[in-house]
Design a protein around this motif. Structure first.
Motif, PDB file in Angstrom:
ATOM      1  N   MET A   1     -17.529-105.683 -31.909  1.00  0.00           N
ATOM      2  CA  MET A   1     -17.580-104.477 -31.057  1.00  0.00           C
ATOM      3  C   MET A   1     -16.539-103.471 -31.519  1.00  0.00           C
ATOM      4  SD  MET A   1     -19.765-104.450 -28.506  1.00  0.00           S
ATOM      5  CE  MET A   1     -20.851-105.563 -27.650  1.00  0.00           C
ATOM      6  N   ALA A   2     -15.384-103.993 -31.898  1.00  0.00           N
ATOM      7  CA  ALA A   2     -14.315-103.082 -32.296  1.00  0.00           C
ATOM      8  C   ALA A   2     -14.660-102.416 -33.606  1.00  0.00           C
ATOM      9  CB  ALA A   2     -13.010-103.844 -32.421  1.00  0.00           C
ATOM     10  N   ALA A  27     -14.899 -97.822 -34.088  1.00  0.00           N
ATOM     11  CA  ALA A  27     -14.473 -97.600 -32.705  1.00  0.00           C
ATOM     12  C   ALA A  27     -12.979 -97.874 -32.573  1.00  0.00           C
ATOM     13  CB  ALA A  27     -15.262 -98.514 -31.770  1.00  0.00           C
ATOM     14  N   LYS A  28     -12.539 -98.903 -33.284  1.00  0.00           N
ATOM     15  CA  LYS A  28     -11.120 -99.275 -33.201  1.00  0.00           C
ATOM     16  C   LYS A  28     -10.236 -98.112 -33.646  1.00  0.00           C
ATOM     17  CE  LYS A  28      -7.926-102.712 -34.997  1.00  0.00           C
ATOM     18  NZ  LYS A  28      -7.800-104.009 -35.614  1.00  0.00           N
ATOM     19  N   LEU A  31     -10.347 -95.344 -30.870  1.00  0.00           N
ATOM     20  CA  LEU A  31      -9.720 -95.633 -29.588  1.00  0.00           C
ATOM     21  C   LEU A  31      -8.242 -95.920 -29.717  1.00  0.00           C
ATOM     22  CD1 LEU A  31     -12.582 -97.655 -27.935  1.00  0.00           C
ATOM     23  CD2 LEU A  31     -11.885 -95.333 -27.446  1.00  0.00           C
ATOM     24  N   SER A  32      -7.761 -96.116 -30.933  1.00  0.00           N
ATOM     25  CA  SER A  32      -6.326 -96.352 -31.103  1.00  0.00           C
ATOM     26  C   SER A  32      -5.527 -95.073 -31.042  1.00  0.00           C
ATOM     27  CB  SER A  32      -6.049 -97.022 -32.446  1.00  0.00           C
ATOM     28  OG  SER A  32      -6.689 -98.257 -32.500  1.00  0.00           O
TER      29      SER A  32
ATOM     30  N   THR B 203     -11.150-108.002 -27.616  1.00  0.00           N
ATOM     31  CA  THR B 203     -10.159-107.384 -28.501  1.00  0.00           C
ATOM     32  C   THR B 203      -9.512-106.240 -27.738  1.00  0.00           C
ATOM     33  OG1 THR B 203     -11.710-105.749 -29.311  1.00  0.00           O
ATOM     34  CG2 THR B 203     -11.535-107.784 -30.581  1.00  0.00           C
ATOM     35  N   THR B 205      -9.432-103.208 -28.620  1.00  0.00           N
ATOM     36  CA  THR B 205     -10.322-102.038 -28.652  1.00  0.00           C
ATOM     37  C   THR B 205     -11.293-102.084 -27.479  1.00  0.00           C
ATOM     38  OG1 THR B 205     -10.244-102.182 -31.047  1.00  0.00           O
ATOM     39  CG2 THR B 205     -11.885-100.721 -30.116  1.00  0.00           C
ATOM     40  N   GLU B 206     -11.854-103.282 -27.243  1.00  0.00           N
ATOM     41  CA  GLU B 206     -12.784-103.408 -26.124  1.00  0.00           C
ATOM     42  C   GLU B 206     -12.064-103.167 -24.809  1.00  0.00           C
ATOM     43  OE1 GLU B 206     -14.871-107.124 -26.203  1.00  0.00           O
ATOM     44  OE2 GLU B 206     -15.977-106.577 -28.006  1.00  0.00           O
ATOM     45  N   LEU B 245       2.532 -98.180 -32.004  1.00  0.00           N
ATOM     46  CA  LEU B 245       1.140 -98.027 -31.580  1.00  0.00           C
ATOM     47  C   LEU B 245       0.899 -98.766 -30.277  1.00  0.00           C
ATOM     48  CD1 LEU B 245      -1.819 -97.216 -32.135  1.00  0.00           C
ATOM     49  CD2 LEU B 245      -2.079 -99.349 -33.366  1.00  0.00           C
ATOM     50  N   LEU B 249      -0.489 -97.194 -26.862  1.00  0.00           N
ATOM     51  CA  LEU B 249      -1.752 -97.611 -26.273  1.00  0.00           C
ATOM     52  C   LEU B 249      -1.548 -98.125 -24.855  1.00  0.00           C
ATOM     53  CD1 LEU B 249      -3.462 -99.439 -29.232  1.00  0.00           C
ATOM     54  CD2 LEU B 249      -4.041 -97.232 -28.281  1.00  0.00           C
TER      55      LEU B 249
END
Lengths: 326, 347
Positions: A1-2, A27-28, A31-32, B203, B205-206, B245, B249
């Motif tokens: 997904m990432a 996506a990672k 979104l980071s 993860t 990101t999710e 980071l 986040l």
């Protein structure tokens, strides 16, 4: 997904191009970064960035389920709603049916107490045909310390299920379903994990046992213990296998004593206890057990509820702790 | 320079400034075609820029809240009314509810930390069930979102807790409300499970994606009154090399969660792990993610062992005193500890 690609998310063409032009591909990556950072990097207005981030988040978000549909799915699709019965009544009752699917269960205890015996029995139980109460599937047994004994397993089978085992060819069929791997080093084990993942799908594997995790890590410490656990990645991977394929995974681990005189503890003066040390579905319960010809057998199905922080610890003196690593 | 604060792209901003448009008033009377000519951009882009400008200057004239003096401000008096009428989610342990001022507060972020095995997930599941208690029984009648980062959520346990809750409601009916038959709402245990929305996140990101998506999800679902994240720290601890980071986040996530809590008037509950920190010559247990994270939550509760009992300690709260209360994890869920132990202790 990432790692989903932004180019495949259905963003408006112009936005997608801008992302890719600035090397934000997955996506990672997107979104980071905070929305203001994205504004700077992409040279786009805030509103557009907000909309793009909302879209990317929606696509990368894992799907949701209601708890009810989770329950119904498991009841319908899985054996005993997702449990492998251990045939130890007290233990199975406390664990709502047996060793749960989808999570890693850790057996911890000092050497010689009976962890491998317990694992052998589980392997046997999983390979039994469903008509006899087993999972009717294959078992992958990763035997790091070369402790797997076919002879002992058959002995357990003959002792616990005499009617079944005396049947022509059944013992061979069941033993044939148990695959034993003996990796010689951590790197071999790492490699075999990838093969295991493929087998899980293709070969109807219903149980994965790793005996023992401690032995894999013990030879690997260099001059100083590393900042991150050497098996950290492996444990995550194994957990994801358990969850993804909805199988029970059992790993064993060692306990090292605090004191130096290990030799004097070789014989167990006290009672052997199997303790559910940490589980979301059961309070801490301890059951006294013995090793018999049919494997592990509980002396008393009632079990003793353990209170206090002691409940979560595994003592040197003869405890096997069961921890459900959710 | 007002133009530098507009939320438009950097290159447009640069062009505006170099063409001499430095204040909002200079843009208020220019036509799109003139602007397009001056900046050498397309007319559509000029229209977009002017839209942003008008929105910015227009909102300064709107009275937000009840106040003409400052945009978006509320008086403390109005907030007092709001605070008094705010509702709480009970934890099913009356001692714990007492030190929390009624329970877990809506519109606030509450962090709950503790060692493994102390009952964080149990409390999370209890709250996911309790938020659904109908208002006739003193509850919120809302729905729950459970974001699971570790795989701790066990459906069988949730059902067990829901059954106990339904049982309690039935007993309450029998004891106290014999006369008001009309208000009886019998809730089936499985109905509780239907209102728990479960997200499994693998993860970081999710995790960020889910939190971003929640705004849309909650606006569509309505009635979600609690968001539980179990645990907030998990994906940010292992192999995160870039600490800067990570801090950024986490900070972003904390802000978004606070905004969600305020916007939808729901409770956000973050479960956290503990780690050991070497301080003043000894190892101490502290909440994971470091000092910068500790500012993220409005309330903090630390669960710990005291001898053989489980205690909850209210570590941080804007309006309540620090206090400690015992609790127990039983087959029915979180309940009061057995009567022979010490009661609520104020620090």
């Amino acid at each position: 997904m990432a790692n989903k690609l932004i180019s495949e998310m259905g963003l408006p063409r112009s936005m997608a191009n801008v992302f890719i032009a600035r090397n934000i591909v997955t996506a990672k990556d997107a979104l980071s970064l905070s929305e203001f950072e994205l504004m700077e990097v992409l040279d786009v207005g805030l509103e557009e960035v907000t909309r793009a981030v909302a879209h990317i988040s929606e696509i990368s978000c894992p799907p949701y389920q209601t708890a009810l549909s989770l329950l119904e799915q498991r009841n319908q699709n899985e054996y005993l709603a997702g449990h492998l019965p251990t045939r130890l009544k007290g233990l199975d009752a406390a664990l709502f049916g047996g060793i749960p699917f989808g999570v890693v269960t850790e057996l911890v205890g000092p050497a010689g107490i009976g962890k491998t015996q317990f694992c052998l029995k589980l392997a046997l139980l999983a390979s039994l045909p469903t008509s006899y109460g087993g999972l009717g599937g294959r078992v992958i047994y990763v035997d790091v310390e070369s402790k797997f004994s076919s002879k002992r397993m058959i002995e357990m089978g003959l002792s616990s299920f005499p009617e079944i085992f005396h049947m022509e060819g059944l013992a061979q069929e069941m033993a044939g379903r148990i695959l034993v791997l003996q990796p010689a080093s951590l790197s071999e084990f790492t490699e075999s994990l990838q093969h295991i993942k493929v087998s899980l799908l293709q070969h109807n594997v219903k149980l994965l046992i790793i005996d023992s995790m401690a032995a894999l890590a013990s030879g690997e410490y260099g001059l100083a213990p590393p900042k991150h656990h050497p098996l950290g990645w492996h444990i995550s991977f194994i957990k994801s296998l358990a969850e993804c394929y909805r199988i029970p995974v059992v790993v064993t681990n060692q306990v090292r004593s605090q004191s130096r005189d290990e030799a004097s503890r070789y014989l167990f003066q006290g009672q052997r206890v199997i303790k559910i040390a940490k589980s979301s579905i059961s309070p801490s319960m301890g059951f006294c057990f013995n090793i018999t010809s049919s494997g592990v057998s509980l002396l008393d199905d009632e079990g003793v509820e353990m209170m206090g922080p002691e409940a979560n610890t595994i003592s040197w003196e003869g405890h096997i702790g069961i921890i459900n690593y959710e | 320079m007002e133009v530098s604060t507009l939320p438009i792209s950097a290159s447009h901003r640069g062009k505006l400034i170099s063409s001499g448009y430095t204040s909002l008033s200079s843009l208020s009377s220019v036509s799109p075609s003139r602007l397009a000519q001056d900046l050498k951009i397309s007319e559509n882009e000029a229209v977009e820029i002017l839209k942003v400008v008008s929105r910015r200057s227009g909102s300064e004239k709107i009275e937000n809240g009840n106040h003409a003096i400052m945009n978006g401000a509320q008086t403390a008096w109005d907030m007092l009314h709001e605070e008094e009428s705010s509702v709480c989610i009970t934890t099913s342990c009356s001692d714990l509810d007492v030190i929390l001022g009624g329970g877990i507060h809506c519109k606030e972020v509450t962090e709950i930390g503790g060692v493994p095995g102390i009952g964080k997930t149990q409390l999370g599941i209890q709250l996911a069930v309790n938020v659904q208690i109908p208002s006739g029984y003193g509850g919120l009648g809302g729905k729950a979102i459970y974001i699971d980062t570790e795989g701790s959520f066990m459906v069988e346990r949730a059902l067990q807790i829901a059954e106990a809750c339904a049982q309690d409601m039935l007993e309450y009916d029998n004891l106290l409300r014999k006369d008001s038959q009309a208000c009886r709402v019998i809730k089936q245990p499985k109905a509780f499970l239907e209102n728990i929305f479960y997200f499994r996140v693998c993860t970081y990101t999710e995790q960020i994606a889910v939190i971003n998506y929640l705004e849309k999800f909650i606006s569509e679902q309505k009635d979600v009154k609690v968001v539980i994240v179990d645990s907030i720290t998990f994906h940010f601890r292992q192999d995160f090399e870039d600490m800067a980071l990570r801090t950024r986040l986490l900070g972003g996530m904390a802000l978004k969660l606070m905004k969600l809590a305020k916007q939808f008037k729901l409770a956000v509950v973050l479960l956290n792990q503990v780690t050991t920190k070497y301080k003043e010559g000894s190892f101490q247990l502290t909440l994971a993610l470091g000092d910068s994270w500790s500012h993220a939550s409005t309330n903090r509760i630390i669960l710990h062992w005291n001898g053989d009992e489980r205690y909850a300690y209210l570590d941080k709260s804007p309006s309540l005193q620090s206090a400690s209360a015992p609790y127990a994890v039983t087959g029915k869920g979180i309940r009061n500890a057995a009567p022979n132990c010490k009661r609520v202790k104020l620090m």
